[in-house]
Design a protein around this motif. Structure first.
Motif, PDB file in Angstrom:
ATOM      1  N   ASN A 212      20.664  38.925 -69.650  1.00 12.16           N
ATOM      2  CA  ASN A 212      19.748  39.571 -68.719  1.00 12.16           C
ATOM      3  C   ASN A 212      20.541  40.030 -67.494  1.00 12.16           C
ATOM      4  OD1 ASN A 212      17.853  40.197 -66.741  1.00 12.16           O
ATOM      5  ND2 ASN A 212      16.462  38.553 -67.345  1.00 12.16           N
ATOM      6  N   GLU A 213      20.597  41.334 -67.261  1.00 13.08           N
ATOM      7  CA  GLU A 213      21.437  41.918 -66.217  1.00 13.08           C
ATOM      8  C   GLU A 213      21.110  41.464 -64.795  1.00 13.08           C
ATOM      9  OE1 GLU A 213      21.494  46.166 -66.651  1.00 13.08           O
ATOM     10  OE2 GLU A 213      22.079  46.037 -68.742  1.00 13.08           O
ATOM     11  N   VAL A 214      19.921  40.920 -64.563  1.00 14.49           N
ATOM     12  CA  VAL A 214      19.583  40.483 -63.216  1.00 14.49           C
ATOM     13  C   VAL A 214      19.908  39.007 -62.967  1.00 14.49           C
ATOM     14  CG1 VAL A 214      17.777  42.227 -62.946  1.00 14.49           C
ATOM     15  CG2 VAL A 214      17.167  39.944 -63.740  1.00 14.49           C
ATOM     16  N   ARG A 215      20.349  38.307 -63.986  1.00 14.28           N
ATOM     17  CA  ARG A 215      20.708  36.893 -63.833  1.00 14.28           C
ATOM     18  C   ARG A 215      22.111  36.777 -63.239  1.00 14.28           C
ATOM     19  NH1 ARG A 215      17.367  32.969 -66.358  1.00 14.28           N
ATOM     20  NH2 ARG A 215      18.819  31.719 -65.141  1.00 14.28           N
ATOM     21  N   PRO A 216      22.312  35.823 -62.320  1.00  7.78           N
ATOM     22  CA  PRO A 216      23.645  35.650 -61.735  1.00  7.78           C
ATOM     23  C   PRO A 216      24.743  35.440 -62.776  1.00  7.78           C
ATOM     24  CG  PRO A 216      22.039  34.417 -60.483  1.00  7.78           C
ATOM     25  CD  PRO A 216      21.324  34.947 -61.705  1.00  7.78           C
ATOM     26  N   SER A 217      24.454  34.712 -63.838  1.00  7.02           N
ATOM     27  CA  SER A 217      25.501  34.462 -64.844  1.00  7.02           C
ATOM     28  C   SER A 217      25.956  35.757 -65.501  1.00  7.02           C
ATOM     29  CB  SER A 217      25.026  33.463 -65.896  1.00  7.02           C
ATOM     30  OG  SER A 217      23.927  33.972 -66.621  1.00  7.02           O
ATOM     31  N   TYR A 218      25.075  36.725 -65.624  1.00  2.00           N
ATOM     32  CA  TYR A 218      25.446  38.028 -66.206  1.00  2.00           C
ATOM     33  C   TYR A 218      26.330  38.802 -65.236  1.00  2.00           C
ATOM     34  CZ  TYR A 218      25.244  42.757 -68.025  1.00  2.00           C
ATOM     35  OH  TYR A 218      25.605  44.006 -68.497  1.00  2.00           O
ATOM     36  N   TYR A 219      25.836  38.998 -63.992  1.00  2.00           N
ATOM     37  CA  TYR A 219      26.600  39.878 -63.115  1.00  2.00           C
ATOM     38  C   TYR A 219      27.876  39.234 -62.580  1.00  2.00           C
ATOM     39  CZ  TYR A 219      23.712  38.113 -59.151  1.00  2.00           C
ATOM     40  OH  TYR A 219      23.057  37.339 -58.227  1.00  2.00           O
ATOM     41  N   VAL A 220      27.934  37.918 -62.507  1.00  6.79           N
ATOM     42  CA  VAL A 220      29.195  37.266 -62.130  1.00  6.79           C
ATOM     43  C   VAL A 220      30.221  37.460 -63.246  1.00  6.79           C
ATOM     44  CG1 VAL A 220      30.317  35.024 -61.738  1.00  6.79           C
ATOM     45  CG2 VAL A 220      28.207  35.605 -60.521  1.00  6.79           C
ATOM     46  N   ALA A 221      29.817  37.201 -64.484  1.00  8.32           N
ATOM     47  CA  ALA A 221      30.734  37.378 -65.626  1.00  8.32           C
ATOM     48  C   ALA A 221      31.174  38.839 -65.742  1.00  8.32           C
ATOM     49  CB  ALA A 221      30.064  36.911 -66.910  1.00  8.32           C
ATOM     50  N   ARG A 222      30.241  39.763 -65.556  1.00  9.70           N
ATOM     51  CA  ARG A 222      30.566  41.197 -65.632  1.00  9.70           C
ATOM     52  C   ARG A 222      31.573  41.569 -64.549  1.00  9.70           C
ATOM     53  NH1 ARG A 222      28.796  45.942 -63.197  1.00  9.70           N
ATOM     54  NH2 ARG A 222      29.012  47.784 -64.516  1.00  9.70           N
ATOM     55  N   TYR A 223      31.347  41.105 -63.334  1.00 17.37           N
ATOM     56  CA  TYR A 223      32.256  41.395 -62.229  1.00 17.37           C
ATOM     57  C   TYR A 223      33.664  40.882 -62.550  1.00 17.37           C
ATOM     58  CZ  TYR A 223      34.484  41.262 -57.673  1.00 17.37           C
ATOM     59  OH  TYR A 223      35.376  41.430 -56.636  1.00 17.37           O
ATOM     60  N   LEU A 224      33.746  39.638 -63.005  1.00 20.66           N
ATOM     61  CA  LEU A 224      35.053  39.057 -63.312  1.00 20.66           C
ATOM     62  C   LEU A 224      35.753  39.837 -64.425  1.00 20.66           C
ATOM     63  CD1 LEU A 224      34.115  35.276 -63.056  1.00 20.66           C
ATOM     64  CD2 LEU A 224      35.426  36.627 -61.394  1.00 20.66           C
TER      65      LEU A 224
END
Length: 155
Positions: free
Chosen positions: A26-38
């Motif tokens: 889910n793109e709005v979950r912190p685990s998604y966008y943190v992993a994507r950023y990294l």
């Protein structure tokens, strides 16, 4: 607990492969966008979530557990409630003999798991986000706490 900037900078500079436990699709979950950023910053991020195992995220197959990862892992980044951390750390220590860092996300702390990792000379970071620390330490975080990506003379 406060960690020295030099320690955090060293971890984020030396780490190449991160297993992200509890990643969401889910793109709005912190685990998604943190992993994507990294992943966008050049880290190899291996997502771990049994509910999405076999699917692809950030160019990597989502793994059901840490034991299924065959690549060497430098850091395990944990997006799970604090009480679920000890078995994750135990599995990480077994699966990755050369593991360097266990990183527990904001709000995640577990003294038992930390002691287990530290006994194996693995660095433990608790209650911090590697994305936010990367941005802070490498000059990407603006005064308002976000990177807008817009160049402007206004603050």
């Amino acid at each position: 607990m406060r960690y020295p900037d030099a320690l955090l900078r060293r971890i984020l500079t030396e780490t190449k492969v991160i297993a992200c436990v509890g990643v969401s699709m889910n793109e709005v979950r912190p685990s998604y966008y943190v992993a994507r950023y990294l992943a966008l910053k050049g880290f190899r991020v291996i997502p771990v979530n049994p509910g999405h195992a076999g699917k692809t995220l950030f160019g990597e197959t989502i793994m059901p557990d840490l034991a299924s990862i065959v690549a060497p892992v430098d850091m395990v980044d944990i997006f799970r409630r604090s009480e679920h951390v000890p078995p994750i750390v135990e599995e990480a220590l077994t699966a990755f003999p050369a593991l360097k860092t266990v990183w527990m996300q904001i709000g995640v702390e577990n003294a038992e798991a930390a002691a287990m990792a530290e006994a194996r000379r693995v660095t433990v970071i608790q209650n911090l986000c590697p994305k936010m620390e990367y941005q802070r330490l490498f000059g990407e975080l603006r005064m308002g706490g976000i990177n807008t990506g817009v160049i402007s003379s206004k603050l």
